[in-house]
Design a protein around this motif. Structure first.
Motif, PDB file in Angstrom:
ATOM      1  N   ARG A  74       0.893  -1.094   0.138  1.00  0.00           N
ATOM      2  CA  ARG A  74      -0.046  -0.058  -0.127  1.00  0.00           C
ATOM      3  C   ARG A  74       0.812   1.114  -0.110  1.00  0.00           C
ATOM      4  N   TYR A  75       1.959   1.310   0.825  1.00  0.00           N
ATOM      5  CA  TYR A  75       2.731   2.298   1.021  1.00  0.00           C
ATOM      6  C   TYR A  75       3.593   2.599  -0.577  1.00  0.00           C
ATOM      7  N   ILE A  76       4.133   1.454  -1.287  1.00  0.00           N
ATOM      8  CA  ILE A  76       4.548   1.615  -2.407  1.00  0.00           C
ATOM      9  C   ILE A  76       3.746   2.115  -3.508  1.00  0.00           C
ATOM     10  N   PHE A  77       2.274   1.658  -3.251  1.00  0.00           N
ATOM     11  CA  PHE A  77       1.298   2.005  -4.287  1.00  0.00           C
ATOM     12  C   PHE A  77       1.262   3.467  -4.426  1.00  0.00           C
ATOM     13  N   ALA A  78       1.209   4.139  -2.988  1.00  0.00           N
ATOM     14  CA  ALA A  78       0.892   5.442  -3.019  1.00  0.00           C
ATOM     15  C   ALA A  78       2.043   6.450  -3.390  1.00  0.00           C
ATOM     16  N   SER A  79       3.289   5.655  -2.880  1.00  0.00           N
ATOM     17  CA  SER A  79       4.549   6.310  -3.449  1.00  0.00           C
ATOM     18  C   SER A  79       4.561   6.643  -4.928  1.00  0.00           C
ATOM     19  N   GLU A  80       4.276   5.548  -5.880  1.00  0.00           N
ATOM     20  CA  GLU A  80       4.220   5.590  -7.398  1.00  0.00           C
ATOM     21  C   GLU A  80       3.730   6.433  -7.780  1.00  0.00           C
ATOM     22  N   PHE A  81       2.275   6.510  -7.014  1.00  0.00           N
ATOM     23  CA  PHE A  81       1.029   7.426  -7.790  1.00  0.00           C
ATOM     24  C   PHE A  81       1.588   8.775  -7.345  1.00  0.00           C
ATOM     25  N   ALA A  82       2.195   9.382  -6.284  1.00  0.00           N
ATOM     26  CA  ALA A  82       2.632  10.309  -5.898  1.00  0.00           C
ATOM     27  C   ALA A  82       3.739  11.040  -6.826  1.00  0.00           C
ATOM     28  N   GLU A  83       4.812   9.999  -7.126  1.00  0.00           N
ATOM     29  CA  GLU A  83       5.869  10.168  -8.010  1.00  0.00           C
ATOM     30  C   GLU A  83       5.296  10.564  -9.438  1.00  0.00           C
ATOM     31  N   ALA A  84       4.387   9.729  -9.910  1.00  0.00           N
ATOM     32  CA  ALA A  84       3.960   9.811 -11.293  1.00  0.00           C
ATOM     33  C   ALA A  84       2.917  10.818 -11.544  1.00  0.00           C
ATOM     34  N   GLY A  85       2.482  11.492 -10.472  1.00  0.00           N
ATOM     35  CA  GLY A  85       1.474  12.658 -10.553  1.00  0.00           C
ATOM     36  C   GLY A  85       0.216  12.314 -10.985  1.00  0.00           C
ATOM     37  N   ALA A  86      -0.108  11.023 -10.377  1.00  0.00           N
ATOM     38  CA  ALA A  86      -1.590  10.638 -10.489  1.00  0.00           C
ATOM     39  C   ALA A  86      -2.719  11.325  -9.745  1.00  0.00           C
ATOM     40  N   PRO A  87      -3.869  11.827 -10.411  1.00  0.00           N
ATOM     41  CA  PRO A  87      -4.763  12.557  -9.632  1.00  0.00           C
ATOM     42  C   PRO A  87      -5.263  11.786  -8.449  1.00  0.00           C
ATOM     43  N   PRO A  88      -5.631  12.682  -7.233  1.00  0.00           N
ATOM     44  CA  PRO A  88      -6.370  11.688  -6.182  1.00  0.00           C
ATOM     45  C   PRO A  88      -7.714  11.432  -6.376  1.00  0.00           C
ATOM     46  N   LEU A  89      -8.371  10.750  -5.717  1.00  0.00           N
ATOM     47  CA  LEU A  89      -9.716  10.542  -5.946  1.00  0.00           C
ATOM     48  C   LEU A  89     -10.224  11.175  -4.844  1.00  0.00           C
ATOM     49  N   SER A  90     -11.647  11.509  -4.997  1.00  0.00           N
ATOM     50  CA  SER A  90     -12.723  12.237  -3.772  1.00  0.00           C
ATOM     51  C   SER A  90     -12.538  11.273  -2.610  1.00  0.00           C
ATOM     52  N   PRO A  91     -11.991  11.721  -1.433  1.00  0.00           N
ATOM     53  CA  PRO A  91     -12.052  10.785  -0.367  1.00  0.00           C
ATOM     54  C   PRO A  91     -13.284  10.660   0.304  1.00  0.00           C
ATOM     55  N   MET A  92     -14.644  11.347  -0.199  1.00  0.00           N
ATOM     56  CA  MET A  92     -15.690  11.143   0.694  1.00  0.00           C
ATOM     57  C   MET A  92     -16.229   9.863   0.767  1.00  0.00           C
ATOM     58  N   GLY A  93     -16.623   9.287  -0.345  1.00  0.00           N
ATOM     59  CA  GLY A  93     -16.922   7.981  -0.686  1.00  0.00           C
ATOM     60  C   GLY A  93     -16.047   6.742   0.029  1.00  0.00           C
ATOM     61  N   ILE A  94     -15.118   6.680  -0.999  1.00  0.00           N
ATOM     62  CA  ILE A  94     -14.160   5.481  -0.864  1.00  0.00           C
ATOM     63  C   ILE A  94     -13.461   5.580   0.308  1.00  0.00           C
ATOM     64  N   GLY A  95     -12.895   6.924   0.844  1.00  0.00           N
ATOM     65  CA  GLY A  95     -12.234   6.974   1.811  1.00  0.00           C
ATOM     66  C   GLY A  95     -12.733   7.134   3.335  1.00  0.00           C
ATOM     67  N   MET A  96     -14.066   7.619   3.243  1.00  0.00           N
ATOM     68  CA  MET A  96     -14.541   7.765   4.482  1.00  0.00           C
ATOM     69  C   MET A  96     -16.272   6.951   4.758  1.00  0.00           C
ATOM     70  N   CYS A  97     -16.793   7.122   3.987  1.00  0.00           N
ATOM     71  CA  CYS A  97     -18.109   6.624   4.056  1.00  0.00           C
ATOM     72  C   CYS A  97     -18.063   4.891   3.782  1.00  0.00           C
ATOM     73  N   GLY A  98     -17.277   4.557   2.890  1.00  0.00           N
ATOM     74  CA  GLY A  98     -17.183   3.297   2.809  1.00  0.00           C
ATOM     75  C   GLY A  98     -16.597   2.509   3.790  1.00  0.00           C
TER      76      GLY A  98
END
Length: 408
Positions: A74-98
């Protein structure tokens, strides 16, 4: 930190996916973001790509569409996304309500909402703050009166991010008056298309429309939409806020931003021709930030390990929220310094502010002023002032840590 051969293979898999799916335009828009939220259309397009791969909600259990990943993955996944400049997903659904539905919802609620949350069919916003009830959330007044199979809701939520593009909202409502204000609060899911729901825009000082007022007038909501028990929503809300404050990974993004600031400092020279990177005091500030980010990364890895064993973040969430948002604010200060005089220019048409900027028309004769990396420096600085306020002010977080960790 060194990765195992299996972890390096996973890193290569993530990199290959990003190279194949993340377009140059997506990367460019992400670099121009001035908010913590990506523009809605970009975020939804990227979520569809991640969902097709099964990677939209890595933190969820596998049976609900998550990934059977280790904390390191999970940490590698987040690191590679940040390094590549991938857009963040809205956190309210997947990150909180889910996570709340997984932890406190019924089987029927999980079966109905979670797949639609992953696919993007349901886009969620959060109905917590009210006029006079922000950090003191337990003082909320939005009422929900029992009427047989329904609750009838009346009230006003504000600072509701992306309510203008959401079709569902999770709300804290008051179902009874109790001597202790945390009691009598209920966690409720409301369809934004229900009669009586009205959304009005809040325009920020910088011009963009991201936040909203949401008014509820005699809104009838089925009791089946209550998460947990009626009157016990405060327990559900505290569980959600642990994930909002400290259930994710922020340090890879902070590291990527620090790297870009170093690049800015190497590129820009002051009026006397001296590069900022050659200033020993500025380099010391960069080194201090790097050390603080590494310390936070160690704490994040510990929380990820705990989550993998079914533990909630607990009071560590308050620590991570406090340290993470204050570090982020510090980075905006360094970036503004590295942008020199260009940082003060207002050029929203060249940025990606996370929402429309109504009424703004760029001068026809004006092209871009300054280098690309300076376009968002000031806007990010001002936007990030809210970081120490949202999700519970950092003063509140320090009170939680004092009570839960130090026993004060």
């Amino acid at each position: 930190m060194s990765w195992s051969p299996a972890e390096r293979a996973f890193r290569d898999e993530v990199r290959a996916f990003l190279d194949a799916e993340l377009t140059a335009e997506m990367r460019a828009v992400t670099r121009r973001m001035t908010s913590v939220y990506a523009p809605h259309e970009l975020g939804m397009a990227w979520q569809a790509i991640l969902h097709a791969r099964g990677w939209a909600a890595p933190a969820w259990p596998v049976e609900y569409g998550g990934c059977d990943w280790t904390p390191a993955q999970r940490y590698i996944f987040a690191s590679e996304f940040a390094e590549a400049g991938a857009p963040p997903l809205s956190p309210m659904g997947i990150g909180m309500c889910g996570p709340v539905l997984i932890g406190h919802g019924t089987a029927e609620q999980r079966a109905h909402y979670l797949p639609r949350m992953l696919s993007g069919e349901h886009h969620w916003c959060q109905g917590y703050s009210e006029p006079g009830s922000g950090s003191d959330l337990a003082s909320l007044r939005m009422s929900a009166i029992d009427d047989g199979e329904h609750l009838v809701c009346n009230g006003h939520k504000l600072w509701t991010t992306h309510a203008n593009v959401s079709n569902w909202i999770f709300c804290l409502v008051r179902t009874s008056e109790e001597a202790i204000p945390q009691r009598g609060i209920t966690f409720l899911l409301i369809n934004m298309a229900t009669p009586g729901v009205e959304v009005r825009p809040i325009f920020m000082l910088s011009g963009e429309h991201i936040q909203n007022d949401v008014f509820f007038t005699d809104v009838r909501v089925p009791k089946a939409n209550v998460v947990g028990r009626i009157g016990e929503g405060w327990t559900v809300a505290k569980y959600l806020m642990e994930f909002e404050r400290g259930g994710g990974v922020s340090t890879p993004g902070l590291k990527a931003r620090l790297k870009r600031i170093e690049t800015m400092a190497k590129a820009e020279a002051s009026g006397d021709g001296v590069r900022l990177i050659d200033d020993t005091k500025f380099r010391a500030r960069l080194a201090d930030a790097a050390i603080r980010i590494d310390a936070l990364a160690a704490a994040e890895l510990q929380v990820l390990a705990n989550l993998s064993h079914g533990e909630a973040p607990g009071p560590r969430a308050s620590m991570m929220k406090t340290v993470g948002t204050e570090l982020s604010q510090h980075l905006t200060e360094l970036a503004l310094q590295a942008a020199h005089g260009y940082g003060g220019l207002y050029q929203p048409h060249l940025a990606a502010p996370g929402g429309p900027v109504p009424g703004w028309t760029a001068p026809e004769s004006q092209g871009q002023i300054g280098p690309d990396h300076s376009l968002t420096a000031a806007a990010k600085y001002f936007n990030d002032r809210a970081g120490s306020i949202y999700a519970g002010t950092n003063e509140i977080q320090r009170n939680i840590m004092a009570k839960a960790v130090l026993g004060l």
